[in-house]
Design a protein around this motif. Structure first.
Motif, PDB file in Angstrom:
ATOM      1  N   THR A  58       0.823  -1.306  -0.004  1.00  0.00           N
ATOM      2  CA  THR A  58      -0.078   0.068   0.195  1.00  0.00           C
ATOM      3  C   THR A  58       0.689   1.217   0.046  1.00  0.00           C
ATOM      4  O   THR A  58       0.775   2.058  -0.889  1.00  0.00           O
ATOM      5  N   ILE A  62       1.307   4.041  -2.691  1.00  0.00           N
ATOM      6  CA  ILE A  62       1.029   5.469  -2.506  1.00  0.00           C
ATOM      7  C   ILE A  62       2.302   6.414  -3.008  1.00  0.00           C
ATOM      8  O   ILE A  62       2.036   7.460  -3.592  1.00  0.00           O
ATOM      9  N   TRP A  63       3.247   5.829  -2.634  1.00  0.00           N
ATOM     10  CA  TRP A  63       4.641   6.644  -3.233  1.00  0.00           C
ATOM     11  C   TRP A  63       4.743   6.647  -4.785  1.00  0.00           C
ATOM     12  O   TRP A  63       4.756   7.679  -5.237  1.00  0.00           O
ATOM     13  N   ALA A  66       1.410   8.951  -6.085  1.00  0.00           N
ATOM     14  CA  ALA A  66       1.316  10.376  -5.408  1.00  0.00           C
ATOM     15  C   ALA A  66       0.880  11.366  -6.315  1.00  0.00           C
ATOM     16  O   ALA A  66      -0.161  12.101  -6.084  1.00  0.00           O
ATOM     17  N   TYR A  69      -3.023  11.850  -6.976  1.00  0.00           N
ATOM     18  CA  TYR A  69      -4.206  11.998  -5.626  1.00  0.00           C
ATOM     19  C   TYR A  69      -4.542  13.671  -5.910  1.00  0.00           C
ATOM     20  O   TYR A  69      -3.719  14.447  -6.344  1.00  0.00           O
ATOM     21  N   TRP A  79      -8.194   8.512   0.242  1.00  0.00           N
ATOM     22  CA  TRP A  79      -7.577   8.098  -0.912  1.00  0.00           C
ATOM     23  C   TRP A  79      -6.545   6.926  -0.547  1.00  0.00           C
ATOM     24  O   TRP A  79      -6.729   5.855  -1.423  1.00  0.00           O
ATOM     25  N   MET A  80      -5.908   7.237   0.573  1.00  0.00           N
ATOM     26  CA  MET A  80      -5.071   6.053   0.977  1.00  0.00           C
ATOM     27  C   MET A  80      -5.765   4.769   1.569  1.00  0.00           C
ATOM     28  O   MET A  80      -5.437   3.575   1.020  1.00  0.00           O
ATOM     29  N   ILE A  83      -6.776   2.675  -1.617  1.00  0.00           N
ATOM     30  CA  ILE A  83      -5.654   1.996  -2.134  1.00  0.00           C
ATOM     31  C   ILE A  83      -5.427   0.727  -1.404  1.00  0.00           C
ATOM     32  O   ILE A  83      -5.494  -0.331  -1.992  1.00  0.00           O
TER      33      ILE A  83
END
Length: 183
Positions: A58, A62-63, A66, A69, A79-80, A83
């Motif tokens: 996850t 996210i990284w 990015a 977003y 949002w996270m 994911i």
């Protein structure tokens, strides 16, 4: 022992740093949200190790995502969380996860049943070892090494100085002879 300093940034600062690929942002996100995201994942994935692996996936996603977003569509945590939830659902639907879950369930159930019924396999009690001993010596030797001592066919062939094909043939013939006791 070194202590880790918790990083506290506003959501806007986090998003900005994250989009600029600043590692401080991912550290801060992990400090702030890893527990909550693991909770979301754990509601879908019961196995702790798999859930922890998905938490790492996850944060990698996210990284790497990015830039996608958009703060006008929702909060960063939402949002996270989406994911994490989507990765978890994808994992549950994956063929390898379904297969490993089935295999794990079977293994656990067999162990559980064996523990409940105190079932153990003992070749001596079943009389199988006596039946093998009664076979011709060449059959007895091969079966004893493969089934009771754990040798592979190749190791048995080397140990008995026989061709591999001969070992396999003797095993097959010995099993056919043993079947006569059960028919």
């Amino acid at each position: 022992m070194a202590t880790t300093k918790k990083i506290s940034l506003s959501e806007e600062e986090l998003v900005s740093k994250l989009k600029n690929r600043d590692t401080i942002a991912i550290q801060a996100l992990y400090d702030m949200y890893s527990g909550a995201l693991l909770g979301v994942i754990s509601r879908i994935i019961e196995q702790t190790e798999v859930a922890e692996d998905l938490l790492q996936e996850t944060f990698i996603k996210i990284w790497n995502s990015a830039d996608s977003y958009d703060s006008t569509k929702g909060r960063l945590f939402t949002w996270m969380m989406n994911i994490a939830r989507n990765l978890s659902i994808d994992k549950v639907r994956s063929k390898d996860f379904k297969n490993s879950s089935k295999n794990q369930d079977i293994e656990n159930n067999v162990d559980f049943i064996d523990a409940q019924k105190e079932v153990t396999f003992n070749a001596d009690i079943l009389g199988i070892k006596d039946m093998v001993t009664a076979l011709k010596p060449e059959f007895n030797d091969v079966l004893n090494m493969v089934y009771f001592k754990g040798y592979t066919h190749v190791e048995t062939a080397e140990e008995l100085n026989l061709p591999l094909g001969t070992v396999k043939t003797r095993i097959r013939m010995a099993i056919m002879e043993l079947r006569k006791h059960f028919n």
